[in-house]
Write a protein that holds these residues in place. Sequence first.
Motif, mmCIF file in Angstrom:
data_model
loop_
_atom_site.group_PDB
_atom_site.id
_atom_site.type_symbol
_atom_site.label_atom_id
_atom_site.label_comp_id
_atom_site.label_asym_id
_atom_site.label_seq_id
_atom_site.Cartn_x
_atom_site.Cartn_y
_atom_site.Cartn_z
ATOM 1 N N ASP A 373 0.828 -1.207 0.000
ATOM 2 C CA ASP A 373 0.000 0.000 0.000
ATOM 3 C C ASP A 373 0.864 1.259 0.000
ATOM 4 N N ILE A 374 1.940 1.255 0.784
ATOM 5 C CA ILE A 374 2.810 2.427 0.867
ATOM 6 C C ILE A 374 3.475 2.695 -0.482
ATOM 7 N N GLN A 375 3.914 1.647 -1.159
ATOM 8 C CA GLN A 375 4.508 1.803 -2.483
ATOM 9 C C GLN A 375 3.521 2.430 -3.459
ATOM 10 N N GLY A 376 2.255 2.087 -3.329
ATOM 11 C CA GLY A 376 1.237 2.619 -4.234
ATOM 12 C C GLY A 376 0.648 3.937 -3.779
ATOM 13 N N GLY A 377 1.110 4.454 -2.637
ATOM 14 C CA GLY A 377 0.579 5.711 -2.119
ATOM 15 C C GLY A 377 -0.839 5.583 -1.609
ATOM 16 N N ILE A 378 -1.183 4.384 -1.127
ATOM 17 C CA ILE A 378 -2.548 4.105 -0.657
ATOM 18 C C ILE A 378 -2.572 4.097 0.860
ATOM 19 N N ASN A 379 -3.453 4.874 1.434
ATOM 20 C CA ASN A 379 -3.555 4.932 2.889
ATOM 21 C C ASN A 379 -4.539 3.882 3.400
ATOM 22 N N SER A 380 -4.342 3.488 4.638
ATOM 23 C CA SER A 380 -5.227 2.557 5.333
ATOM 24 C C SER A 380 -4.989 2.758 6.819
ATOM 25 N N PRO A 381 -5.829 2.181 7.683
ATOM 26 C CA PRO A 381 -5.594 2.354 9.125
ATOM 27 C C PRO A 381 -4.206 1.912 9.555
ATOM 28 N N ASP A 382 -3.770 0.735 9.059
ATOM 29 C CA ASP A 382 -2.450 0.232 9.451
ATOM 30 C C ASP A 382 -1.329 1.081 8.861
ATOM 31 N N VAL A 383 -1.508 1.526 7.609
ATOM 32 C CA VAL A 383 -0.491 2.365 6.972
ATOM 33 C C VAL A 383 -0.311 3.661 7.757
ATOM 34 N N GLU A 384 -1.423 4.274 8.114
ATOM 35 C CA GLU A 384 -1.344 5.552 8.836
ATOM 36 C C GLU A 384 -0.616 5.387 10.169
ATOM 37 N N LYS A 385 -0.946 4.351 10.912
ATOM 38 C CA LYS A 385 -0.282 4.132 12.201
ATOM 39 C C LYS A 385 1.205 3.873 12.008
ATOM 40 N N PHE A 386 1.536 3.103 10.975
ATOM 41 C CA PHE A 386 2.929 2.761 10.705
ATOM 42 C C PHE A 386 3.744 4.011 10.350
ATOM 43 N N VAL A 387 3.204 4.836 9.467
ATOM 44 C CA VAL A 387 3.912 6.038 9.028
ATOM 45 C C VAL A 387 4.074 7.031 10.177
ATOM 46 N N LEU A 388 3.017 7.210 10.960
ATOM 47 C CA LEU A 388 3.107 8.137 12.100
ATOM 48 C C LEU A 388 4.111 7.627 13.132
ATOM 49 N N ARG A 389 4.179 6.320 13.286
ATOM 50 C CA ARG A 389 5.158 5.765 14.221
ATOM 51 C C ARG A 389 6.587 5.981 13.707
ATOM 52 N N LEU A 390 6.814 5.805 12.401
ATOM 53 C CA LEU A 390 8.129 6.086 11.821
ATOM 54 C C LEU A 390 8.526 7.541 12.039
ATOM 55 N N SER A 391 7.544 8.428 11.877
ATOM 56 C CA SER A 391 7.812 9.858 12.065
ATOM 57 C C SER A 391 8.196 10.157 13.507
ATOM 58 N N ALA A 392 7.450 9.562 14.438
ATOM 59 C CA ALA A 392 7.729 9.802 15.863
ATOM 60 C C ALA A 392 9.106 9.291 16.244
ATOM 61 N N GLN A 393 9.562 8.227 15.562
ATOM 62 C CA GLN A 393 10.884 7.645 15.843
ATOM 63 C C GLN A 393 11.982 8.268 14.982
ATOM 64 N N GLU A 394 11.606 9.298 14.182
ATOM 65 C CA GLU A 394 12.523 9.992 13.280
ATOM 66 C C GLU A 394 13.200 9.035 12.297
ATOM 67 N N GLN A 395 12.413 8.062 11.836
ATOM 68 C CA GLN A 395 12.899 7.068 10.884
ATOM 69 C C GLN A 395 12.209 7.186 9.522
ATOM 70 N N LEU A 396 11.326 8.161 9.366
ATOM 71 C CA LEU A 396 10.518 8.231 8.153
ATOM 72 C C LEU A 396 11.380 8.486 6.918
ATOM 73 N N SER A 397 12.284 9.453 6.978
ATOM 74 C CA SER A 397 13.120 9.767 5.812
ATOM 75 C C SER A 397 13.981 8.571 5.423
#
Length: 498
Positions: A373-397
Amino acid sequence: MESAINKLFEYYDSIFFNEKVDIDRNGKMGAHYEGLIFDYYLSNSILGIDYLSIEDYFEMEAEVEYYETESLFAQYSNLGIETKLKVISAILTLVNFSSYEEELKDTILRKSKSFLQRFGLEVEVNDKYISVKNELKLFEGSYCEIFLFNSQFYKKQLKNKFINEESWQKRFKYEYKNMEKLSESPYVLKVFNYNENNHSYLMEKCDCNLYDYLDKSPFIHDEKLIKIINQIVYGMIEVHMSGIIHRDLHLGNILLKDHHIILSDFGLSKDTMINHSLKSTSTPKNSHFFMDPIGLSDFTKLDKLSDIFSVGKIIDYITRNSELNDRLSYVISKATDRDRNKRYSRLDDMLNDLDVTLKDISEEERILLLEKDIQGGINSPDVEKFVLRLSAQEQLSYYIVNKQLNNFWKLILEFKESNQAMLLANVEETYAAATGYGHFENYDLFAGIMYNYIRKVTDNKLQRIAYRILEGCASYRYNAKDYLDEINIYYPNLARNT
């Protein structure tokens, strides 16, 4: 019920079938005998003026013959229910008008009313005249009343003040037709026998509404809540598939029958297949908590997206004391987004996200689905939680670089604007380090993401954050510089305000 009513005749006989004395024309007392004493009640009331005798009274008011020396039970216990009710109405009216043994009046009337209501019978008083109807009014709405018809059905009827108004007749019939159209759905209340004369129809009897169920059952297992949620969504999908918009969905008109969800009260619904659908000019009775904000100022603007909003608010409410509320936060947020462009456009999509969120799958399967889903730019409940968690851990970039997420700009746009700002701020702080020593091509990756994002987003503050990232990348790579030059042409104010 007909045989049970005979108990009331037995009760009346214990009061009104007493010893009497025969009095001749000269006023002398004669033989003692047992008989009904309603003639005493008649002679001590204003009704005595209108009737020749107690026999005349019962013949006129109840359409029965009356024999003083026979008990009520003996005379009337074998008659039909409608005749029995006429007799009871005549007795109660006589007692209510009379001053004879007045100290017993309140007790007789109170016990009679309580007994009759047990069997769904309404006792109506109008200027002291009492009538017993073979239906019990349970409650009333703005334009109709609901009666208990029998053990299986309710009767819904237009109020008397609207019954002769053609516009209300049409609205009421329209409600019935919409529900009749949905008669095959197991999730919609069954209706029958529309009566053109008194503008009423019968509907199946349910156990309770969802509000009362939740109120009386505060500790409901998550499995039950999930079943309720799914049935509501399934039911509304069938409603929308039939071209009907409910527009008035709340806890009070979601019913339960044998623990099964039943949707009801389509009085404010709209059939999208009919061009001349009625428009409401009345104040909707919906609880505003569940109503799409667009309907607060103009009720006629409520549409399918409004029904989706109501479903989301209902899910939020019924899971408020459960861990499910957090698990379903993405679904609830997307369904109730004030920006209608970001809301679910179809209940089927909402159901799909519910299934994915609540489905028990392995962690490995979940990660594979997430990455797809992330590769396709598609959001979902799990995708959103995963991305926000990466951001909080400063691992998103670092994740963007590792997975070469060229379409990540599409995913950012799926988030709330507040979360978009947070994600962009995190990328701005970490993208340079994430490119890796000597890997200048990764600046092109971030530049492309920000270029596309600036072209699609409308919020100027978000554009400026993305512009700063693009500008930083342009100092290292010619491709990024080309992106920046193009943005400066289309958005000349960004460079001045950044």
